[in-house]
Design a protein around this motif. Sequence first.
Motif, PDB file in Angstrom:
ATOM      1  N   MET A   1       0.846  -1.184   0.000  1.00 23.18           N
ATOM      2  CA  MET A   1       0.000   0.000   0.000  1.00 23.18           C
ATOM      3  C   MET A   1       0.894   1.250   0.000  1.00 23.18           C
ATOM      4  N   ARG A   2       0.590   2.174  -0.901  1.00 20.98           N
ATOM      5  CA  ARG A   2       1.356   3.411  -0.985  1.00 20.98           C
ATOM      6  C   ARG A   2       0.525   4.529  -0.365  1.00 20.98           C
ATOM      7  N   ILE A   3       0.972   5.005   0.820  1.00 17.72           N
ATOM      8  CA  ILE A   3       0.173   5.926   1.635  1.00 17.72           C
ATOM      9  C   ILE A   3       0.893   7.253   1.776  1.00 17.72           C
ATOM     10  N   GLY A   4       0.169   8.348   1.524  1.00 17.11           N
ATOM     11  CA  GLY A   4       0.713   9.677   1.713  1.00 17.11           C
ATOM     12  C   GLY A   4       0.192  10.299   2.996  1.00 17.11           C
ATOM     13  N   PHE A   5       1.001  11.137   3.618  1.00 22.67           N
ATOM     14  CA  PHE A   5       0.628  11.771   4.890  1.00 22.67           C
ATOM     15  C   PHE A   5       0.937  13.262   4.845  1.00 22.67           C
ATOM     16  N   ASP A   6       0.050  14.042   5.415  1.00 25.72           N
ATOM     17  CA  ASP A   6       0.335  15.451   5.680  1.00 25.72           C
ATOM     18  C   ASP A   6       1.275  15.493   6.884  1.00 25.72           C
ATOM     19  N   ALA A   7       2.556  15.769   6.628  1.00 23.38           N
ATOM     20  CA  ALA A   7       3.580  15.665   7.682  1.00 23.38           C
ATOM     21  C   ALA A   7       4.042  17.020   8.196  1.00 23.38           C
ATOM     22  N   LYS A   8       3.272  18.071   7.932  1.00 23.03           N
ATOM     23  CA  LYS A   8       3.677  19.399   8.410  1.00 23.03           C
ATOM     24  C   LYS A   8       3.865  19.400   9.927  1.00 23.03           C
ATOM     25  N   ARG A   9       2.849  18.896  10.665  1.00 24.29           N
ATOM     26  CA  ARG A   9       2.941  18.915  12.125  1.00 24.29           C
ATOM     27  C   ARG A   9       4.026  17.960  12.626  1.00 24.29           C
ATOM     28  N   LEU A  10       4.238  16.869  11.912  1.00 25.90           N
ATOM     29  CA  LEU A  10       5.268  15.908  12.313  1.00 25.90           C
ATOM     30  C   LEU A  10       6.622  16.595  12.424  1.00 25.90           C
ATOM     31  N   PHE A  11       6.947  17.450  11.442  1.00 29.57           N
ATOM     32  CA  PHE A  11       8.255  18.099  11.422  1.00 29.57           C
ATOM     33  C   PHE A  11       8.287  19.454  12.120  1.00 29.57           C
ATOM     34  N   CYS A  12       7.128  20.077  12.301  1.00 29.04           N
ATOM     35  CA  CYS A  12       7.128  21.483  12.743  1.00 29.04           C
ATOM     36  C   CYS A  12       6.378  21.734  14.049  1.00 29.04           C
ATOM     37  N   ASN A  13       5.923  20.686  14.713  1.00 32.00           N
ATOM     38  CA  ASN A  13       5.138  20.870  15.936  1.00 32.00           C
ATOM     39  C   ASN A  13       5.641  19.892  16.992  1.00 32.00           C
ATOM     40  N   LEU A  14       6.034  20.391  18.150  1.00 26.97           N
ATOM     41  CA  LEU A  14       6.556  19.527  19.215  1.00 26.97           C
ATOM     42  C   LEU A  14       5.513  19.257  20.288  1.00 26.97           C
ATOM     43  N   ARG A  15       4.280  19.673  20.029  1.00 31.41           N
ATOM     44  CA  ARG A  15       3.209  19.465  21.007  1.00 31.41           C
ATOM     45  C   ARG A  15       2.272  18.359  20.532  1.00 31.41           C
ATOM     46  N   GLY A  16       0.979  18.481  20.877  1.00 34.25           N
ATOM     47  CA  GLY A  16       0.041  17.389  20.672  1.00 34.25           C
ATOM     48  C   GLY A  16      -0.087  16.886  19.247  1.00 34.25           C
ATOM     49  N   LEU A  17      -0.312  17.797  18.288  1.00 34.37           N
ATOM     50  CA  LEU A  17      -0.518  17.359  16.910  1.00 34.37           C
ATOM     51  C   LEU A  17       0.744  16.740  16.322  1.00 34.37           C
ATOM     52  N   SER A  27       4.436   3.829  14.672  1.00 29.92           N
ATOM     53  CA  SER A  27       3.690   2.602  14.934  1.00 29.92           C
ATOM     54  C   SER A  27       3.419   1.845  13.644  1.00 29.92           C
ATOM     55  N   LEU A  28       3.002   2.552  12.603  1.00 29.09           N
ATOM     56  CA  LEU A  28       2.726   1.898  11.323  1.00 29.09           C
ATOM     57  C   LEU A  28       3.991   1.281  10.738  1.00 29.09           C
ATOM     58  N   ASN A  29       5.085   2.024  10.772  1.00 27.00           N
ATOM     59  CA  ASN A  29       6.314   1.530  10.166  1.00 27.00           C
ATOM     60  C   ASN A  29       6.886   0.341  10.918  1.00 27.00           C
ATOM     61  N   LYS A  30       6.730   0.360  12.241  1.00 25.20           N
ATOM     62  CA  LYS A  30       7.253  -0.754  13.042  1.00 25.20           C
ATOM     63  C   LYS A  30       6.469  -2.030  12.798  1.00 25.20           C
ATOM     64  N   HIS A  31       5.153  -1.933  12.746  1.00 28.35           N
ATOM     65  CA  HIS A  31       4.328  -3.141  12.676  1.00 28.35           C
ATOM     66  C   HIS A  31       3.935  -3.530  11.247  1.00 28.35           C
ATOM     67  N   PHE A  32       4.017  -2.582  10.322  1.00 24.18           N
ATOM     68  CA  PHE A  32       3.665  -2.888   8.928  1.00 24.18           C
ATOM     69  C   PHE A  32       4.685  -2.249   7.989  1.00 24.18           C
ATOM     70  N   PRO A  33       5.943  -2.709   8.044  1.00 29.34           N
ATOM     71  CA  PRO A  33       7.009  -2.088   7.242  1.00 29.34           C
ATOM     72  C   PRO A  33       6.875  -2.359   5.750  1.00 29.34           C
ATOM     73  N   GLU A  34       5.984  -3.262   5.355  1.00 31.97           N
ATOM     74  CA  GLU A  34       5.842  -3.593   3.942  1.00 31.97           C
ATOM     75  C   GLU A  34       5.174  -2.487   3.133  1.00 31.97           C
ATOM     76  N   ASN A  35       4.503  -1.545   3.801  1.00 27.31           N
ATOM     77  CA  ASN A  35       3.858  -0.441   3.088  1.00 27.31           C
ATOM     78  C   ASN A  35       4.859   0.664   2.771  1.00 27.31           C
ATOM     79  N   GLU A  36       4.501   1.513   1.798  1.00 28.20           N
ATOM     80  CA  GLU A  36       5.297   2.703   1.498  1.00 28.20           C
ATOM     81  C   GLU A  36       4.688   3.908   2.215  1.00 28.20           C
ATOM     82  N   TYR A  37       5.507   4.640   2.949  1.00 33.45           N
ATOM     83  CA  TYR A  37       5.036   5.792   3.712  1.00 33.45           C
ATOM     84  C   TYR A  37       5.668   7.066   3.148  1.00 33.45           C
TER      85      TYR A  37
END
Length: 377
Positions: A1-17, A27-37
Motif C-alpha cells: 500500500m502506498r500511503i501519503g501523509f500530511d507531515a507538516k505537524r510531524l516536522f514542525c510541531n513539538l506538542r500534541g498534533l 507505529s505503522l512503520n514498526k508493525h507494517f514495514p511492507e507499506n510505502e510511507y
Amino acid sequence: MRIGFDAKRLFCNLRGLGNYSRTLLNSLNKHFPENEYHLYTPRINRIEQTQDFLDPYRYALHLPTSSFHSYWRSFSIVDQLRKDGIEIYHGLSHEIPINLHKTSIKSVVTMHDLIFRANTNAHSFIDRNLYNIKYRHSCKHADRIVAISENTKNDIVRFYGINPNKIDVIYQPCNSLFYNPRGEEDNINVLKKLGIDFDYFMFVGSAEPNKNLKLVVEVYSTLPSDLRIPILIIGRGNNCYKKEVLEQIAKHKLEKYFIWICDLNDNRDLQSLYQKSKGLIFPSFYEGFGLPIVEALLCQAPVIASNTSSLPEAGGPNTLYVNPSNPKELSVAIERLLSDDQLATRMKQEGYQYAINNFSHENYAKQVLATYRKTLQ
C-alpha cells in the motif's frame, strides 16, 4: 500500500498534533514495514524528535514544488500525489487538500477535537469561522474519518451531520518510552537536576483558559496547609492567561506552591517526574483526548481529572473525576488522594493496567491500517 501523509505537524510541531503524527508513523512503520510511507511537508526541522523520519529506507520525503507553501499544501499537492502514485492520503490534523475528492485518490482525515464549536470562548471569531470552513470540508469530503475519542466522534456528528458509520474511533498511544518504566537512579538524578526535594502534584499542559489552571489556584487558596503540596506546571502558554494566573497566585500568596517548568523538552525527564509525583491534576474544560492522563497512568501516577468531554475515556474507571467548575469537588479529591494510601495504591496499579490494555502501539497500528483497507474497498 502506498500511503501519503500530511507531515507538516510531524516536522514542525513539538506538542500534541506533532506527537500524534510521529507516534502514528512510528507505529505503522514498526508493525507494517511492507507499506510505502510518503511524507509531504512544507519544510523539515532536523531535530532529535524528527530524526527517525529522515531515513530514506523507511520514509519517502516530499517538499513543495513551488515557493507558495500554503497553496501547495491545500491545492497543488494533489498533482504531486497523482504523480507519486499515492493510493490513500491521510490528513493527520483536521485537513485534506481542497480538490482531493475530485481524484481517484482515497482520503482519511484525523479529527482531534472541535473545541472551537464546543467552547466558543476558546478562539477568536475569525479563527472559529476559518476552522469551521476547513473542518467541515474535511469531514464532508474525506472518504473516512478517524476520531481520537468517542467524544470527538459525537461532536462531528452533532455539529456537521456526518454519518457516524463513516467515523472510526481510534485511541492514540503515548510515546513508546512511557511503556518502559524508568529506573529509580535515573528518577533521582532528574529530581536533583531540577532541584526538587519535596512531594508534588503535576499539572501538564499549556497555561490556556481551557486547561483551567485558575481552578487549582482557587482550590489551593482554601486548602488546609497539610494538603497543600507544590504543583509542578509543565508547559508554556497563553501570555495573557498566564499573567492572570500569576496575579491570582500572588493575590493569595501561593507563589511557593506553583512551580513553572517551561523548558522541559525531554520526555524521559517528564516520565521521571510522573513516576515520582503524588499524581496528575488535569481539570480541563474540554479535550479531544487528554494524552497526559494516559502518560501519567503508564507511569503509575494517580490522576484527578474533569468528568467532561473525552477525559473519562482516557482515564478509565480508576481516575478521580471532578466537575471542572466546582472547586469543592477538586478539594475533596485532593484530600482523598493524599489521605488514603490504599486508594492511591489501587489507582496506580489499576490505572496502569487500564492504560496498558487500551493504548498499545500494536493495536493502534492495526486499527489505523484496518481503516485504510476499509477506505480502499
